[in-house]
Design an enzyme around this catalytic site. Structure first.
Site, mmCIF file in Angstrom:
data_model
loop_
_atom_site.group_PDB
_atom_site.id
_atom_site.type_symbol
_atom_site.label_atom_id
_atom_site.label_comp_id
_atom_site.label_asym_id
_atom_site.label_seq_id
_atom_site.Cartn_x
_atom_site.Cartn_y
_atom_site.Cartn_z
ATOM 1 N N THR A 169 -27.927 58.192 111.120
ATOM 2 C CA THR A 169 -27.388 58.679 111.470
ATOM 3 C C THR A 169 -25.857 58.591 111.621
ATOM 4 O O THR A 169 -25.278 58.877 109.988
ATOM 5 C CB THR A 169 -27.470 56.404 112.373
ATOM 6 O OG1 THR A 169 -26.431 56.451 113.789
ATOM 7 C CG2 THR A 169 -26.689 55.424 111.837
ATOM 8 N N GLY A 213 -20.609 68.049 127.227
ATOM 9 C CA GLY A 213 -19.792 67.701 125.589
ATOM 10 C C GLY A 213 -20.505 68.842 124.503
ATOM 11 O O GLY A 213 -21.073 69.518 125.199
ATOM 12 N N ALA A 214 -19.361 68.892 123.705
ATOM 13 C CA ALA A 214 -19.684 69.846 122.944
ATOM 14 C C ALA A 214 -19.834 69.704 121.148
ATOM 15 O O ALA A 214 -20.201 69.993 120.641
ATOM 16 C CB ALA A 214 -18.843 71.053 122.692
ATOM 17 N N GLY A 215 -20.581 68.182 121.265
ATOM 18 C CA GLY A 215 -20.661 67.671 120.234
ATOM 19 C C GLY A 215 -21.651 67.760 119.067
ATOM 20 O O GLY A 215 -23.391 68.695 119.599
ATOM 21 N N LYS A 225 -25.894 62.324 110.105
ATOM 22 C CA LYS A 225 -26.265 63.504 110.489
ATOM 23 C C LYS A 225 -26.379 64.791 109.201
ATOM 24 O O LYS A 225 -27.086 66.134 109.260
ATOM 25 C CB LYS A 225 -26.473 63.616 111.374
ATOM 26 C CG LYS A 225 -26.760 62.238 112.715
ATOM 27 C CD LYS A 225 -27.310 62.472 113.862
ATOM 28 C CE LYS A 225 -28.404 61.265 114.457
ATOM 29 N NZ LYS A 225 -28.084 61.184 116.195
ATOM 30 N N SER A 242 -32.409 49.460 114.804
ATOM 31 C CA SER A 242 -33.823 50.977 114.651
ATOM 32 C C SER A 242 -34.779 49.496 114.499
ATOM 33 O O SER A 242 -35.460 49.867 114.271
ATOM 34 C CB SER A 242 -33.447 51.956 114.477
ATOM 35 O OG SER A 242 -32.610 53.246 114.688
ATOM 36 N N ALA A 300 -24.764 65.308 119.902
ATOM 37 C CA ALA A 300 -26.023 64.768 121.168
ATOM 38 C C ALA A 300 -26.000 66.565 121.370
ATOM 39 O O ALA A 300 -26.613 66.628 122.108
ATOM 40 C CB ALA A 300 -25.395 63.809 122.048
ATOM 41 N N ASP A 310 -34.076 63.995 117.798
ATOM 42 C CA ASP A 310 -34.015 63.771 119.144
ATOM 43 C C ASP A 310 -34.675 64.450 119.985
ATOM 44 O O ASP A 310 -33.871 64.332 121.370
ATOM 45 C CB ASP A 310 -32.529 64.224 118.604
ATOM 46 C CG ASP A 310 -31.428 63.256 117.837
ATOM 47 O OD1 ASP A 310 -32.268 62.337 117.929
ATOM 48 O OD2 ASP A 310 -30.853 63.198 116.934
#
Length: 280
Positions: free
Chosen positions: A65, A128-130, A69, A20, A132, A105
């Site tokens: 980050t 996935g289930a997090g 978050k 970043s 993101a 995001d």
């Protein structure tokens, strides 16, 4: 730097590896802004004190980050609808004295897939289930699409689907186990597959979807991972005729959206991407 330089930064732990600063400082230079972006390593127990202290000291904006978050939801004074929907904050700024938390995001993903003419208004498979995955699912629902979440722990996928359907008052998301039979059936009727797991990160032989030979060739496959630049999932999908893209575009586009929020100016996305492309 001078006494008038506006300071922006990233908070998290660890942050030493982050792309970043290079991305944002290249943008500031191209935009002719007297501004600088740096990384602030902040541990969880110091999060609220660090955020309040940085803004009290005159910092103009922050990105957030891992692992902060979700915790930022209770630190800021107000949240945008996207931050509430995703359940995470990655951009913080002062709005008329109110500390506001946003999430870029979702916009980052939408702009990244749009580069290839892909859309999320059809049927999308999410691996996935997090965190993101929550961002990707908000993008799908905003576009009017439907999604099936596949996760190694099916209970997590089902719980996430239930909460999103309740939030959106739509029966648009399903959750299931990431197993051969369900996975193959899911992609057979999908337009897009998005990997939101960390499987494949810095490991070119790991894959979250070991059944790539069964991917339909008209499927668009997006991996939120950008290191390596072509994961095994993307390589095998490309070999079977799928269009693919890694997560670097999402990283750049979400950063660009943060800059729009902070500066109210259009950032040089191409400059930002060039600044980090050689690092992955």
């Amino acid at each position: 730097m001078s006494g008038t330089t506006r300071v922006y930064g990233l908070i998290g732990s660890p942050v030493e590896h982050s792309l970043s600063p290079a991305m944002h400082n290249a943008a500031f230079a191209a935009m002719g802004l007297d501004a600088v972006y740096t990384a602030f390593p902040v541990e969880e127990e110091n999060l609220e004190a660090a955020v309040k202290g940085l803004f009290a000291a005159g910092v103009a904006g922050l990105n957030v980050t891992i692992p902060h978050k979700s915790a930022m939801l209770s630190v800021v004074d107000d949240l945008t609808p996207l931050a509430v929907g995703v359940g995470a904050v990655n951009t913080v700024y002062l709005d008329r004295g109110i500390l506001k938390g946003d999430n870029t995001d979702v916009v980052g993903l939408l702009r990244a897939v749009a580069r290839d003419g892909a859309r999320l208004d059809g049927r999308v498979v999410i691996l996935g289930a997090g965190g993101a995955a929550r961002a990707a699912l908000q993008a799908v629902l905003l576009e009017g699409g439907e999604a099936i979440i596949l996760n190694r722990t099916p209970g997590r996928a089902e719980s996430l689907a239930e909460s999103l359907n309740e939030m959106w008052e739509r029966d648009a998301v399903q959750g299931d186990a990431l197993e051969p039979e369900t996975a193959v059936e899911a992609v057979a009727f999908a337009n897009v597959l998005i990997n939101c797991t960390s499987v494949g990160l810095n490991d070119s032989e790991a894959t979250p979807f070991p059944w790539a030979s069964l991917l339909p060739p008209d499927l668009y496959v997006f991996d939120t991972i950008y290191s390596p630049s072509e994961t095994r999932l993307l390589r095998e999908a490309r070999e079977h005729g799928c269009r693919t893209r890694n997560g670097l575009a999402m990283l750049v586009e979400q950063g660009a959206e943060s800059l729009r929020i902070w500066t109210r100016r259009e950032p040089p996305v191409d400059v930002m991407e060039a600044a980090v492309a050689g690092s992955v």
